[in-house]
Every structure is written in C-alpha cells, then in structure tokens.
Design an enzyme around this catalytic site. Sequence first.
Site, PDB file in Angstrom:
ATOM      1  N   GLU A 141     -18.474  -3.949  24.276  1.00 55.52           N
ATOM      2  CA  GLU A 141     -17.622  -5.133  24.412  1.00 55.52           C
ATOM      3  C   GLU A 141     -16.407  -5.076  23.497  1.00 55.52           C
ATOM      4  OE1 GLU A 141     -20.859  -5.247  23.675  1.00 55.52           O
ATOM      5  OE2 GLU A 141     -21.806  -6.036  25.498  1.00 55.52           O
ATOM      6  N   GLY A 162     -11.029   4.282   7.086  1.00 58.09           N
ATOM      7  CA  GLY A 162     -11.528   2.960   7.454  1.00 58.09           C
ATOM      8  C   GLY A 162     -11.555   2.774   8.962  1.00 58.09           C
ATOM      9  N   ARG A 175     -19.239 -17.985  38.716  1.00 54.32           N
ATOM     10  CA  ARG A 175     -19.013 -16.529  38.663  1.00 54.32           C
ATOM     11  C   ARG A 175     -18.839 -15.986  40.079  1.00 54.32           C
ATOM     12  NH1 ARG A 175     -24.762 -13.452  38.181  1.00 54.32           N
ATOM     13  NH2 ARG A 175     -26.014 -15.114  39.071  1.00 54.32           N
ATOM     14  N   GLY A 188      -4.209  -4.749  11.501  1.00 55.34           N
ATOM     15  CA  GLY A 188      -4.608  -5.369  10.251  1.00 55.34           C
ATOM     16  C   GLY A 188      -6.091  -5.063  10.095  1.00 55.34           C
ATOM     17  N   ASN A 191      -8.089  11.669   3.719  1.00 57.20           N
ATOM     18  CA  ASN A 191      -7.809  11.760   2.276  1.00 57.20           C
ATOM     19  C   ASN A 191      -9.034  11.482   1.407  1.00 57.20           C
ATOM     20  OD1 ASN A 191      -8.075   8.964   2.241  1.00 57.20           O
ATOM     21  ND2 ASN A 191      -5.859   8.573   2.221  1.00 57.20           N
ATOM     22  N   SER A 218     -23.561  -8.815  37.335  1.00 56.62           N
ATOM     23  CA  SER A 218     -23.745 -10.181  36.834  1.00 56.62           C
ATOM     24  C   SER A 218     -22.410 -10.902  36.681  1.00 56.62           C
ATOM     25  CB  SER A 218     -24.426 -10.156  35.458  1.00 56.62           C
ATOM     26  OG  SER A 218     -25.699  -9.575  35.562  1.00 56.62           O
ATOM     27  N   LEU A 274      -9.040  -2.969  10.562  1.00 52.80           N
ATOM     28  CA  LEU A 274      -9.141  -1.528  10.824  1.00 52.80           C
ATOM     29  C   LEU A 274      -9.912  -1.238  12.109  1.00 52.80           C
ATOM     30  CD1 LEU A 274      -9.691  -0.438   7.151  1.00 52.80           C
ATOM     31  CD2 LEU A 274      -7.798   0.294   8.614  1.00 52.80           C
ATOM     32  N   ARG A 320     -23.824 -19.118  35.651  1.00 44.30           N
ATOM     33  CA  ARG A 320     -24.728 -18.251  36.418  1.00 44.30           C
ATOM     34  C   ARG A 320     -25.295 -19.031  37.611  1.00 44.30           C
ATOM     35  NH1 ARG A 320     -30.792 -17.508  35.971  1.00 44.30           N
ATOM     36  NH2 ARG A 320     -31.153 -15.622  37.157  1.00 44.30           N
ATOM     37  N   HIS A 360     -29.330 -15.383  24.575  1.00 47.98           N
ATOM     38  CA  HIS A 360     -28.309 -15.195  25.607  1.00 47.98           C
ATOM     39  C   HIS A 360     -27.551 -16.488  25.933  1.00 47.98           C
ATOM     40  CE1 HIS A 360     -29.962 -11.285  26.020  1.00 47.98           C
ATOM     41  NE2 HIS A 360     -29.392 -11.032  27.184  1.00 47.98           N
ATOM     42  N   HIS A 398      -4.103   3.292  -3.444  1.00 46.63           N
ATOM     43  CA  HIS A 398      -4.273   2.701  -2.111  1.00 46.63           C
ATOM     44  C   HIS A 398      -3.472   1.413  -1.904  1.00 46.63           C
ATOM     45  CE1 HIS A 398      -6.123   0.844   1.397  1.00 46.63           C
ATOM     46  NE2 HIS A 398      -6.235  -0.235   0.651  1.00 46.63           N
ATOM     47  N   HIS A 422       0.837  -1.204   0.000  1.00 47.34           N
ATOM     48  CA  HIS A 422       0.000   0.000   0.000  1.00 47.34           C
ATOM     49  C   HIS A 422       0.872   1.253   0.000  1.00 47.34           C
ATOM     50  CE1 HIS A 422      -2.307  -3.330   1.679  1.00 47.34           C
ATOM     51  NE2 HIS A 422      -3.400  -2.706   1.304  1.00 47.34           N
ATOM     52  N   PHE A 456     -21.647 -12.844  24.308  1.00 48.07           N
ATOM     53  CA  PHE A 456     -21.161 -11.619  23.658  1.00 48.07           C
ATOM     54  C   PHE A 456     -19.666 -11.673  23.357  1.00 48.07           C
ATOM     55  CE2 PHE A 456     -24.894  -9.862  26.183  1.00 48.07           C
ATOM     56  CZ  PHE A 456     -25.779 -10.095  25.140  1.00 48.07           C
TER      57      PHE A 456
HETATM   58  C1  LIG Z   1     -11.921  -4.665   9.534  1.00 47.04           C
HETATM   59  C2  LIG Z   1     -11.312  -4.485   8.171  1.00 47.04           C
HETATM   60  N1  LIG Z   1     -12.113  -4.504   7.094  1.00 47.04           N
HETATM   61  C3  LIG Z   1     -11.590  -4.392   5.855  1.00 47.04           C
HETATM   62  C4  LIG Z   1     -10.237  -4.275   5.675  1.00 47.04           C
HETATM   63  C5  LIG Z   1      -9.645  -4.219   4.273  1.00 47.04           C
HETATM   64  N2  LIG Z   1      -9.180  -2.841   4.024  1.00 47.04           N
HETATM   65  C6  LIG Z   1      -7.892  -2.511   4.134  1.00 47.04           C
HETATM   66  S1  LIG Z   1      -7.636  -0.854   3.929  1.00 47.04           S
HETATM   67  C7  LIG Z   1      -9.287  -0.587   3.660  1.00 47.04           C
HETATM   68  C8  LIG Z   1      -9.859   0.778   3.466  1.00 47.04           C
HETATM   69  C9  LIG Z   1      -8.940   1.741   2.928  1.00 47.04           C
HETATM   70  O1  LIG Z   1      -9.393   3.033   3.105  1.00 47.04           O
HETATM   71  P1  LIG Z   1      -8.759   3.986   4.180  1.00 47.04           P
HETATM   72  O2  LIG Z   1      -8.948   3.443   5.510  1.00 47.04           O
HETATM   73  O3  LIG Z   1      -9.288   5.332   3.933  1.00 47.04           O
HETATM   74  O4  LIG Z   1      -7.213   3.927   3.848  1.00 47.04           O
HETATM   75  P2  LIG Z   1      -6.469   4.651   2.666  1.00 47.04           P
HETATM   76  O5  LIG Z   1      -7.117   4.214   1.384  1.00 47.04           O
HETATM   77  O6  LIG Z   1      -6.606   6.108   2.887  1.00 47.04           O
HETATM   78  O7  LIG Z   1      -5.060   4.169   2.770  1.00 47.04           O
HETATM   79  C10 LIG Z   1      -9.988  -1.784   3.724  1.00 47.04           C
HETATM   80  C11 LIG Z   1     -11.445  -1.879   3.502  1.00 47.04           C
HETATM   81  C12 LIG Z   1      -9.442  -4.272   6.823  1.00 47.04           C
HETATM   82  N3  LIG Z   1      -8.129  -4.182   6.779  1.00 47.04           N
HETATM   83  N4  LIG Z   1      -9.996  -4.347   8.053  1.00 47.04           N
END
Ligand SMILES: Cc1ncc(C[n+]2csc(CCOP(=O)(O)OP(=O)(O)O)c2C)c(N)n1
Length: 685
Positions: free
Chosen positions: A429, A177, A375, A138, A206, A402, A140, A538, A491, A280, A49, A455
């Site tokens: 959570e 993201g 618990r 990794g 961006n 709980s 987001l 529980r 639950h 990207h 990237h 959960f």
């Molecule tokens: C939870 C999650 N969902 C999807 C992805 C795949 N993914 C990687 S980067 C991205 C989005 C990129 O957009 P942005 O966050 O704006 O980064 P930029 O393009 O500005 O580098 C996605 C969907 C991921 N890494 N994590």
Amino acid sequence: MTAASPAETSRPGADSAIELGSSKASARRMANAIRALAMDAVEAAKSGHPGMPMGMADVATVLFTRFLKFDASDPTWPDRDRFVLSAGHGSMLLYALLYLTGYDGITLDDIKRFRQWGSPCAGHPEYGHAPGIETTTGPLGQGLGNAVGMALAERILAARFGGALVDHRTYVIASDGDLMEGISHEACSLAGHLRLSRLIVLYDDNGISIDGSTALADSTDVLTRFEAMGWQASRVDGHDPRAIAAALDAAQSSERPVLIACKTVIGFGAPKRAGTSKAHGEALGPEEVVGARVALDWPYPAFEIPGGVMSAWRAAGTQGSRERKAWEARLAATEPRLRDQFESALSAEIPATFAPAIATLKAKLSAEKPALATRKASEMALEVVTAAVPTTVGGSADLTGSNLTKTKNEAVVGPGNYAGRFIHYGVREHGMAAMMNGMALHGGLVPYSGTFLVFSDYCRPSLRLAALMKKRVIHVMTHDSIGLGEDGPTHQPIEHLAALRAIPNLLLMRPADGVETAECWEIALKQKARPTVLALSRQNLPTLRLEHSDENLSARGAYVLKESDGPAQVIFIASGSELELAVAARDILQRQGIGARVVSMPCSQLFDEQSEHYRARILEPGAVKVAIEAASPFGWDRYIGASGAFVGMQGFGASAPYKELYKEFGITAEAAAEAALARLKQARG
Ligand SMILES: Cc1ncc(C[n+]2csc(CCOP(=O)(O)OP(=O)(O)O)c2C)c(N)n1
C-alpha cells in the site's frame, strides 16, 4: 570512515576534465562550487545539512554535466529526464545545481536566504517551490517511491505514444535512510519485477546517519538486496568522476533498474567533520568552513563562484537545448491525431465526453434504483471513467476483486509490457501510494487504485504528500466501516474517516448510493490540485437519489436529500451507508408530526468551503442536529453543536454479520430518532 584530508581531496586520478561546448572545466572544481554553496548557505542559515551535498557533489556533477537530459531554459519539457533528490535533507545540493545550471527561479540571493521565509530554498524543497524541482523527500523513502512511479509512467506513455515522443530516464539520489525505510522495499521490489530499466538510483553510500555509523543499526548487503529484487547493482568510488561516469554509462543499456552505490565521505572537504555524523545536519562553523576552503583549494569568498567554473556550469544547463528542439520538431511532425492525444494527456484536462457519459449513468441509476454496494457502483462509474478518460491508470494492492477497480477497458501492465492501464501493486500500500504520486508528478496520467479503508494507515505518509504537493491521485478505499462485518475489528475502520478529513487539501468522500458514487468520481477527476479518497461500502445500499438531477449535488459537500414536512425541528446528517438510517429516522419523527430534514454529507471538506449562507441554509442554526456515521465521533461537533447528538461508534468494532453489528452498537434509525427526541425535549427545557 575517516575524514577526508586535503591530500585525499586531491588524490591522483580522482579528477577529470569536463568539456561543455567551448567551456572546459575540472570536474572537481565544478563539484567544489556545489560544496561551497552548500556550506555557505547552511552557515548563513545556521541550520541545514551540509554533509550530503558535499559528499555527493562529484556524483551530481557527473550526472548533470554528462548524463541528465535537461534544458534549464525549459524546465517542463515533457521528455526531459527526471531527477529526484530522495535524500531531500540535502536540498542545498539541488538548489546549487539549479542555480549553477541557470534555472530561472533560484537566484544567488535565494540561496543566501536558504530556509528563510519567502525563499524558494526551503529546508526541504517541497514540490512546486521552484522550476526544476521534480520532487524531493522530507520523509525519507518517499522520493524513491515517487521515482519508481515516474519511471513506470514514462514506460506506459512510451508504449502509447512511441519512443520518438517519450524516451527519458529517471535518476534518483538516495541515502542510507531512504534505503532503510520500508517503503523502499515495496517500491523497489516492484520496480525490479516490472523491469523498469530506465530507473537509475545513485545511492549515497556514506555509512553515516544521524546517530552515527549506520553499522549501529544496519548490516544489510545493499547490493545483494537489490540484486535479489531484480536490479543491476554495482559500487563505485563516489569521488572518482571517471568511475562514476563509467557506471552511469553502463546503466544506460541495462535491462533492469540500476543501483549504483557511490562510496562517499559525508561532508567531503571539511577537515574535522568529514566522515562523521557531525557533518550531517548542522552548520560546520566558521573554523571548519575556512579549513574546508583550504582543503578543497577553493580560495573564493562565501557565495562567490569563479567565472570559469560558472560558465562551465551554465553551459551544462543549456547543452540539452538541441535535443529539446529536435524533440519539438518530432512532436510537430507527429501524425495530428496522435499529437492531439499526447497533448491532451499532458494538459491534465478531462475529455468533454466524460460529463455526458457520467450523467447518463446517474440517470440510469435513479431510474432503476438498484440496491448496490458503493464499491460496486464505483466499478460501474469506472467503466465510464476509463472509457472516457484514457489517462486514467488503475490498480489495487492485491484486493482487485474486493476494491473492484479493474474495468474491461484496462489491460494489465507487466514486466516488459507497458501497453496496459492496470497495475497489480501486490501487497504494497505504501509503495503504491508513493508510486501514484510519482505518476501524477510525471504528468500525462491520472492514477487511481484501491485498498481497504483501514489500510489507509499504511499509505498515509504518501497521501499527506499528495495533498501537500497538490497532486491529483484517487484512492478507492472500500470496506469503509463495521458494515464489512465478519472480518472484524482489525479490518473495520473507526478513526480513519476523521484522520483523512484532517489532512489539509485532501478530499475524503463517502457517497451513500450509486448516484452519489458517480458524482464523487466526477468531482475527484476534476480536482487538478488535490487528491481524493473515496470511502466505499462493502454492503449493498439502497438508491436514495430517486430523481435525476443533471447538477452534481455532491459537489457542495452536503445537500438536503429529503426536506422536512413543515419547519425542520430536527436535521439528520449522515454520510455513506448511514444515510438510509437517516431517512428512516426522519420518517419516524414525521409520523409523530415532528419536522425532520435529511442532509447527505458525502464530503465535509467541500461543505466547509461553501458560503456561510449556504451552510446556514443546509444546517439551520435553530434545529436539533443528529449525525449518524458508523465511525468515530471525532470532528462531528462542529456540525451538530453542543445541543446535538452523534450516533456512531465509540470504540473498536467486532466480528459478526454486519446487520447484527449495527444493532449491537446502537446505530439504528430508532436510536437516531430517540436521540433527536431527547435533544428536542432538552432544548424545550
Ligand atoms: C521518515 C523519516 N524519518 C526520519 C527522518 C529524519 N532524518 C532526516 S535525515 C535522517 C538520516 C540521515 O542519514 P542518511 O539518510 O544516511 O543521510 P546522510 O546522513 O548521509 O545525509 C533522518 C533520520 C526523516 N527525514 N524521514
């Protein structure tokens, strides 16, 4: 968003000189070193990237040369500022920074081998690959959640040990993201509530994500959103070092967490791809790389950094050493008792007073034989844990009464008041689990907290990362089966035990009584390199460990609770609340003269780690095996074999008093005994 033209990349006023001791360099040229390394490494790997590092290079340069407190020669200095790259796909930004500032761990050769087997420069720089990587994302949003936990850990430790020892900030680079993910709401709204003013997020504004413009899917006013959550928010031109520095300057004295939206151009410098989603996540291609070199006025060959720029970066990497040495002097001058406590907290060791204290609790429970929900037993264990282990910090996602995770030793952490040990996470959570990871990553604290087991699905991504990052966090997850009764099938966890057991390097423990619960707490605390989930009932359960043993029997994952009279023809295996059914089923068979053994299996992962000899001794190959667990059968085959039986759930539960549910779903001692008899008959042919 338009592409950055050569004219734009050299627009007036968008550069400034950075003075670093005897070195002086243009901020733009220092940033271009990051850009060049990023595009060259992605080009060599033919994947990665380039866009984000090229877009955020100016921001990162200002941060690392003028604000971030760090010393590249001592990456674990406890009072360093933390830097989290939440937009982890832009990992080349971090590798470039670590190499340029002189961290021992990322070489130019490593960068040339970006994304290749054995290179610390992994696609997404999972924690632990190289010094200086605090954590990245990794998935987001996780990094942002971790950073909130780090910022909270800093405040809690500062309240305990004072500003002379603990006085640092947490900086984050987050992308669109990161902010779109729901976890960002959970973690950031709590950060705003708690007024974590030392948290500073540099948002890479961006307007581009993978599918194209973020306008395809989002029209949030991010500044208003963050202000509504109690943050201070502003927007700057992310390619103007002076503006970035001014915003960071203002952030230093904020009383609230800070979001700085940095308007940037993704892939800044690439003639055709800048400002587009094409920048990207793929190599720019040779033509575009040549064009970017021209646009950026960067005439050097691939991977080559000119001497002046390099020495300026190296100077940036050492400028924190004076501050570090001053901190070391303060630590040396600290009153010895406080210093010992501080060093002991950072050592991650559990104090020696803990083991005898938990043994005393075990002995008491075996002697008094109470009927207890696990618990409740956990609450009793936690009184011991929190008294003996001051680094533990508890919490719950709005289920404190709980989960029973709050003890009398723990005051509540609140906005501006961090001298406590218990966090009301609210109904968050996912954010809670990510923050716990951040606290563990920060060091000095052992986070534990609570929610319902069902959960665990709401925090699974963070649980997985705790396991991947080898971090000690402890999740108390109560209401662990249909045994919770009337709240019904939404639950009642069914597949959750199996799903958690499937996560590598995570311990799922399901103790059967108070004694095992105390043992499981002891085991969880001893895990310096893995997380634990404690699945707790529980409903009340009888004490089954009637004789005290100093040895932690749960530590081997499974053990013989009750031996057969005569050779074991049948072995009942159970975890948690079903162990009492196994004991009753054994009695039924023994009354018929059939030798039956009861094996308690609080933790299948620990059992799997035992020697083959031990495993064969506990689960003798010749015997018929019957597993009893009020959950999905998934995963039990490997213990019961083809000739065994499983007594448990085959679908979702129902809403009714729990004793009725056990009867209706056929999870009874009689059913287990019958299943064993049927299998014995089959085996005898
Ligand atoms: C939870 C999650 N969902 C999807 C992805 C795949 N993914 C990687 S980067 C991205 C989005 C990129 O957009 P942005 O966050 O704006 O980064 P930029 O393009 O500005 O580098 C996605 C969907 C991921 N890494 N994590």
